[in-house]
Design an enzyme around this catalytic site. Structure first.
Site, PDB file in Angstrom:
ATOM      1  N   GLU A   1      -5.930  -1.379  -7.193  1.00 36.00           N
ATOM      2  CA  GLU A   1      -4.986  -0.589  -7.978  1.00 36.00           C
ATOM      3  C   GLU A   1      -3.966  -1.527  -8.633  1.00 36.00           C
ATOM      4  OE1 GLU A   1      -4.801   3.562  -5.456  1.00 36.00           O
ATOM      5  OE2 GLU A   1      -3.743   1.823  -4.655  1.00 36.00           O
TER       6      GLU A   1
ATOM      7  N   HIS B   1      -2.936  -3.764  -5.538  1.00 39.18           N
ATOM      8  CA  HIS B   1      -3.261  -3.269  -4.203  1.00 39.18           C
ATOM      9  C   HIS B   1      -4.762  -3.284  -3.942  1.00 39.18           C
ATOM     10  CE1 HIS B   1      -3.597   0.339  -1.265  1.00 39.18           C
ATOM     11  NE2 HIS B   1      -3.476  -0.789  -0.601  1.00 39.18           N
TER      12      HIS B   1
ATOM     13  N   ASN C   1      -4.518   6.158  -1.551  1.00 36.84           N
ATOM     14  CA  ASN C   1      -3.835   6.726  -0.384  1.00 36.84           C
ATOM     15  C   ASN C   1      -3.279   8.113  -0.670  1.00 36.84           C
ATOM     16  OD1 ASN C   1      -4.352   4.657   1.407  1.00 36.84           O
ATOM     17  ND2 ASN C   1      -2.551   3.492   0.812  1.00 36.84           N
TER      18      ASN C   1
ATOM     19  N   SER D   1       0.814  -1.212   0.000  1.00 39.07           N
ATOM     20  CA  SER D   1       0.000   0.000   0.000  1.00 39.07           C
ATOM     21  C   SER D   1       0.849   1.264   0.000  1.00 39.07           C
ATOM     22  CB  SER D   1      -0.909   0.019   1.239  1.00 39.07           C
ATOM     23  OG  SER D   1      -0.131   0.011   2.429  1.00 39.07           O
TER      24      SER D   1
END
Length: 525
Positions: A152, A140, A190, A119
């Site tokens: 992702e 991810h 993120n 991540s």
């Protein structure tokens, strides 16, 4: 490549979540964990969960049995030699991941895809010691994997396009949307989530509102599923703060990602959130303890407004019309003089400004002025902002007109009286929701400008991965790019803080009056 078999290395929550959706999709899954017995324990835990779901009618018995039949626990990692894809879901440590990938290369053939569920680490760095970095990519997922329908797909600097295509197709087969992102800090989700918490922390640090009120405004007024401080408590400060620092440092102290000292202090003081019973809120038995957040206001909250007169100053014509309609519907007199009467409440519908500066712009007396945020849904919540010199009687009138004691709102379908909460905040350059939403949209635009992903993929990834009411690009279009640009330009101009500088992506499209999804051909490629 058609993927028929895959191996999961690391059978914690994330690894078993990925294993579940793969097995449900008919893929043969091998489960391996370096800790003896962990893979079998993970499989048994998943079986218990699936049996409960079957009992509730979420699965039928045939689906349960076929899913379990696709899961095989192995104690010797060498048995993964024939799989099509290996997905690593171990600890977030670069050196350990690099060692694992070198080991995997000694076991599987060159055509096997090696994927990492990292991540926060660079895919290129993980693959750097590999003999065949071209078959390494990020894959991810988000927790809980079966419910978070987004993944992702991140190519490293050497990753082949065919690997990206295979993983994107695999994601779809497993019921998830695969979005392709550049190998940059935070990838899409993120990265895109940095604005929500950091701006809320900055607002709290400025004393604009309590963390409870900030959560309330953003949850009820702006439509976020959770307030930023509820979310920080849920994720855990020990997880959130290091990510804030990591992204900030990896982008060489870019002001947009600046963390706040408060969460560092909470980390040191071990007030980590729900997991330890206290963070911003207190928890008992895993549930938030509802504290009495009522305030002793310095005025009567049941002021008589039957003879109230209101003068309106609005940055946007549509906002003035909405306020006029509201006042007319509730029998409130409107002061339509060029200059307000000395006993009229001055109501300012403004963007990216504070009440003091807005009063000066409108050439009115700040002692009579209260600003109202028109960016959020007024049928759900209202935010009011007096100036530092607004007299209590005018604050009381505004609160009675829009706040808790309001008996005049006829906005419900039945036409009955509805009391809508209002929050009074300390004077701020831009309201709580304006600042947070504008920063979320601006950051989404900046991610698009950097070419980290397509605008559509950014929108889908942030909405699905973070649970926002809109993706940042479509939210900008919904609210109007010109309005978001106005908020940012004013805050940037008044504070001089570069974190608020508008992204050129937003600036150009707002100026031209086109959608924020508008892309330009890349003539440099």
């Amino acid at each position: 490549m058609t993927v028929n078999t895959l191996a999961i290395i690391g059978t914690g929550i994330m690894g078993m979540g990925i294993a579940q959706i793969a097995a449900q999709a008919g893929i043969q899954v091998l489960l391996f964990d370096a800790k003896a017995g962990a893979a079998e324990q993970g499989r048994q835990s998943l079986q218990a969960t699936l049996e409960k779901l079957t009992a509730k009618g979420k699965f039928n018995d045939e689906q349960l049995q076929s899913t379990l039949a696709n899961l095989t626990v192995i104690e010797n990692i060498a048995k993964i030699a024939e799989v099509d894809v290996v997905i690593e879901a171990i600890v977030e440590n670069l050196e350990i991941k690099q060692q694992l990938f070198k080991q995997l290369e000694s076991i599987v053939p060159a055509e096997t895809i090696l994927a990492t569920n990292t991540s926060s680490l660079a895919v290129t760095a993980i693959a750097s010691d590999c003999e065949h970095p071209e078959r390494v990519a990020g894959f991810h997922f988000f927790n809980p994997v079966p419910l978070m329908k987004i993944v992702e797909v991140i190519p490293g600097i050497s990753t082949k396009q065919s690997v990206v295509e295979t993983l994107t197709t695999l994601a779809k087969r497993m019921g998830h949307l695969g979005v392709v992102a550049k190998d940059t800090p935070g990838f899409i989700v993120n990265h895109g989530g940095r604005a929500y918490g950091t701006e809320a922390l900055k607002i709290l640090g400025e004393g604009v509102a309590s963390f409870e009120d900030i959560d309330l405004i953003l949850r009820e007024g702006a439509g976020f599923r959770m307030g930023p401080f509820e979310l920080l408590d849920l994720t855990g400060i020990d997880v959130s703060h290091p990510v804030m620092e990591s992204v900030y440092n990896q982008y060489y102290s870019e002001p947009r990602y600046r963390p706040h000292p408060l969460t560092r202090q909470m980390l040191i003081g071990k007030k980590l959130g729900r997991k330890v019973g206290e963070g911003f809120y207190k928890y008992k038995g895993g549930q938030k303890v509802v504290a009495d957040t009522s305030k002793q206001l310095p005025f009567k909250t049941d002021s008589d407004i039957s003879n109230l007169s209101v003068w309106i100053g609005a940055d946007l014509v549509e906002d003035k019309k909405q306020l006029v309609d509201y006042l007319n519907a509730n029998g409130i007199n409107i002061d339509d003089n060029d200059k307000p009467n000395p006993d009229s409440l001055i109501l300012l519908a403004i963007y990216g400004d504070d009440t003091t500066n807005a009063a000066i712009r409108y050439q009115v007396n700040p002692k009579q002025a209260v600003a109202i945020d028109m960016l959020t849904d007024l049928s759900k919540h209202r935010t009011l902002m007096p100036s530092i010199v607004t007299q209590d009687n005018f604050i009381a009138q505004a609160y009675a007109l829009f706040g808790r004691s309001n008996k005049f709102d006829k906005s419900s379908d039945e036409g009955s009286n509805v009391a809508i909460d209002a929050t009074l905040i300390t004077e701020s350059t831009g309201f709580v929701a304006q600042r947070v939403i504008a920063m979320v949209i601006n950051l989404g635009c900046d991610i698009a400008m950097q070419g980290i992903a397509t605008p559509k993929d950014i929108d889908n990834a942030v909405k699905l991965g973070l649970g926002y009411p809109y993706g940042p690009i479509s939210w900008g279009d919904e609210l109007g790019a010109q309005r978001i640009l106005l908020i940012l330009e004013r805050i940037h101009g008044l504070t001089g803080d570069p974190r608020y500088r508008p992204s050129p992506w937003l600036q150009r499209r707002a100026t031209l009056g086109v959608s924020l999804f508008t892309q330009q051909n890349n003539y440099s490629s």
